[in-house]
Design a protein around this motif. Sequence first.
Motif, PDB file in Angstrom:
ATOM      1  N   GLY A 136      -7.411  50.935 -47.025  1.00 24.69           N
ATOM      2  CA  GLY A 136      -7.588  49.754 -47.865  1.00 24.69           C
ATOM      3  C   GLY A 136      -6.470  48.736 -47.723  1.00 24.69           C
ATOM      4  O   GLY A 136      -6.419  47.768 -48.472  1.00 24.69           O
ATOM      5  N   GLY A 137      -5.574  48.940 -46.756  1.00 26.02           N
ATOM      6  CA  GLY A 137      -4.518  47.959 -46.515  1.00 26.02           C
ATOM      7  C   GLY A 137      -3.399  47.990 -47.531  1.00 26.02           C
ATOM      8  O   GLY A 137      -2.358  47.375 -47.346  1.00 26.02           O
ATOM      9  N   LYS A 138      -3.550  48.730 -48.614  1.00 25.22           N
ATOM     10  CA  LYS A 138      -2.489  48.796 -49.629  1.00 25.22           C
ATOM     11  C   LYS A 138      -1.523  49.940 -49.298  1.00 25.22           C
ATOM     12  O   LYS A 138      -0.420  50.008 -49.802  1.00 25.22           O
ATOM     13  CB  LYS A 138      -3.089  49.041 -51.031  1.00 25.22           C
ATOM     14  CG  LYS A 138      -3.856  47.854 -51.549  1.00 25.22           C
ATOM     15  CD  LYS A 138      -2.897  46.851 -52.197  1.00 25.22           C
ATOM     16  CE  LYS A 138      -3.678  45.618 -52.627  1.00 25.22           C
ATOM     17  NZ  LYS A 138      -2.904  44.384 -52.563  1.00 25.22           N
ATOM     18  N   LEU A 141       0.688  52.226 -46.568  1.00 20.51           N
ATOM     19  CA  LEU A 141       1.481  51.904 -45.397  1.00 20.51           C
ATOM     20  C   LEU A 141       2.315  53.115 -45.009  1.00 20.51           C
ATOM     21  O   LEU A 141       2.410  54.086 -45.779  1.00 20.51           O
ATOM     22  CB  LEU A 141       2.390  50.703 -45.695  1.00 20.51           C
ATOM     23  CG  LEU A 141       3.139  50.721 -47.043  1.00 20.51           C
ATOM     24  CD1 LEU A 141       4.455  51.456 -46.952  1.00 20.51           C
ATOM     25  CD2 LEU A 141       3.381  49.300 -47.518  1.00 20.51           C
ATOM     26  N   TYR A 168       0.747  48.800 -41.833  1.00 27.91           N
ATOM     27  CA  TYR A 168      -0.234  48.963 -42.924  1.00 27.91           C
ATOM     28  C   TYR A 168      -1.372  49.844 -42.438  1.00 27.91           C
ATOM     29  O   TYR A 168      -1.758  49.788 -41.267  1.00 27.91           O
ATOM     30  CB  TYR A 168      -0.757  47.598 -43.382  1.00 27.91           C
ATOM     31  CG  TYR A 168       0.210  46.922 -44.332  1.00 27.91           C
ATOM     32  CD1 TYR A 168       0.115  47.157 -45.701  1.00 27.91           C
ATOM     33  CD2 TYR A 168       1.241  46.119 -43.861  1.00 27.91           C
ATOM     34  CE1 TYR A 168       1.022  46.573 -46.576  1.00 27.91           C
ATOM     35  CE2 TYR A 168       2.157  45.547 -44.726  1.00 27.91           C
ATOM     36  CZ  TYR A 168       2.039  45.781 -46.088  1.00 27.91           C
ATOM     37  OH  TYR A 168       2.935  45.230 -46.952  1.00 27.91           O
ATOM     38  N   LEU A 169      -1.888  50.652 -43.326  1.00 25.52           N
ATOM     39  CA  LEU A 169      -2.959  51.566 -42.945  1.00 25.52           C
ATOM     40  C   LEU A 169      -4.287  50.981 -43.420  1.00 25.52           C
ATOM     41  O   LEU A 169      -4.667  51.138 -44.585  1.00 25.52           O
ATOM     42  CB  LEU A 169      -2.713  52.954 -43.545  1.00 25.52           C
ATOM     43  CG  LEU A 169      -1.399  53.592 -43.071  1.00 25.52           C
ATOM     44  CD1 LEU A 169      -1.049  54.804 -43.908  1.00 25.52           C
ATOM     45  CD2 LEU A 169      -1.480  53.971 -41.598  1.00 25.52           C
ATOM     46  N   GLU A 170      -4.965  50.277 -42.511  1.00 24.62           N
ATOM     47  CA  GLU A 170      -6.196  49.582 -42.891  1.00 24.62           C
ATOM     48  C   GLU A 170      -7.272  50.531 -43.397  1.00 24.62           C
ATOM     49  O   GLU A 170      -8.016  50.229 -44.310  1.00 24.62           O
ATOM     50  CB  GLU A 170      -6.727  48.767 -41.712  1.00 24.62           C
ATOM     51  CG  GLU A 170      -6.005  47.430 -41.643  1.00 24.62           C
ATOM     52  CD  GLU A 170      -6.340  46.640 -40.413  1.00 24.62           C
ATOM     53  OE1 GLU A 170      -7.375  46.922 -39.785  1.00 24.62           O
ATOM     54  OE2 GLU A 170      -5.553  45.743 -40.076  1.00 24.62           O
ATOM     55  N   SER A 171      -7.336  51.707 -42.783  1.00 27.82           N
ATOM     56  CA  SER A 171      -8.376  52.666 -43.173  1.00 27.82           C
ATOM     57  C   SER A 171      -8.212  53.070 -44.638  1.00 27.82           C
ATOM     58  O   SER A 171      -9.136  53.552 -45.266  1.00 27.82           O
ATOM     59  CB  SER A 171      -8.307  53.897 -42.284  1.00 27.82           C
ATOM     60  OG  SER A 171      -7.033  54.488 -42.431  1.00 27.82           O
ATOM     61  N   ALA A 219       3.785  41.724 -42.681  1.00 26.99           N
ATOM     62  CA  ALA A 219       3.049  42.775 -41.961  1.00 26.99           C
ATOM     63  C   ALA A 219       3.729  43.193 -40.662  1.00 26.99           C
ATOM     64  O   ALA A 219       3.560  44.304 -40.199  1.00 26.99           O
ATOM     65  CB  ALA A 219       1.641  42.300 -41.676  1.00 26.99           C
TER      66      ALA A 219
END
Length: 383
Positions: free
Chosen positions: A186-188, A190, A181-184, A176
């Motif tokens: 869903g974290g999958k 980036l 990573y783009l948490e908003s 990480a």
Amino acid sequence: MLCVKYYVECMTHDTLHMTQDCHMKEKIRALKEKAGAEITAAAGQREILESLRIKYLGRKGEISEIFKGISSVAPEDKAEVGGLLNELKISVTNALEGSLAASSAGTSAAKNRIDVTLPGIPARLGKLHPITQTINRISEIFIGLGFRVVDGPEIETEHYNFETLNIPLEHPSRDAFDTFYLESLGGKNLLRSHTSPVQARFMEKNKPPFSIIVPGKVYRPDATDASHSFMFHQVEGLCVGKEIHFSDLKGCLETFAKEMFGSSTKMRLRPSFFPFTEPSAEVDISCIICSGASDPAPEARDDRVFQRNAQIKRCGVCGGKGWLEILGAGMVNPKVFEKVGYDPKKVTGFAFGMGVERIAMLKHGINDIRMFYENDERFLRQF
Ligand code: DAH
């Protein structure tokens, strides 16, 4: 006798009044004429008109002075003389105001007039940012070699950013810390950390043979310093077809290096590792400032960096090594072909990836990457 004396006295008194009143009326008429003439003569000259206003209408002006004489006017003439005086005052006031208004209208009309003979005001023209210029130059060179320019999304999936490129889970760049990573989402999802994911995206939709380059922004959570930025630009290259060999990669990159940095530029390949190429190489060019010795390449002699470093014994750009790393490259790993449904026994290809900022910094002798993003016109105007 008495009566006669009284009559004479009366007569003398009346006659005196009469002459004084006539004189007053004459004075008013003459003043009206004089003021009128002077106001007409001063037309358009604001300062003179202003001094006339003081001269005639001021507290100690000529009209006020005559007003003072009204007390000596015979009572029966007072109304007439007073009326004439008021008339005089109004007519001088009107004449002056009219003339002053006309003169200021004239001044503003003169001010507002457009002089079509004056030279125009040059429009401040912008320029392409040095990074855009560098991308354009890189693209131009590769287009000349038969490549075409494509692009891909900056918001990527783990699948394209890593998996299709044979970057296993345990590879450090999946950590990480190396990727936003783009948490908003869903974290999958980036922000792509390189332009390589466009390789698989393109191959899934196209059949070989093809040669593409992919310029674009990439993101890495690096602390910003003179050589790191959390956002920078890369140009990816991919050439796939039948019988594409390592020598094609070498010839292609050498042509690029000479076109970009000058015909006397030399290139060397050092063995390296990338999960998506096999074999892999780091590509260096001979230092554009010292050419690997303290003697600069002919086209670098006038270069600002060379002049700045001329006094320093060790080359300030290559640190005396004589070589500068410009990109990573290699033959496309058969595992990458398999992931997009190509048969690695039937097609081969090469790939490369370069940092645009690095190329621009080397080309122009820029020693701090942050200058590209500060939008300081003094810097930007130089390119
Ligand atoms: N994606 C690599 C990076 O960002 C650069 C790179 C190296 C791209 C080798 C390639 C390659 O296509 O073959 O560091």
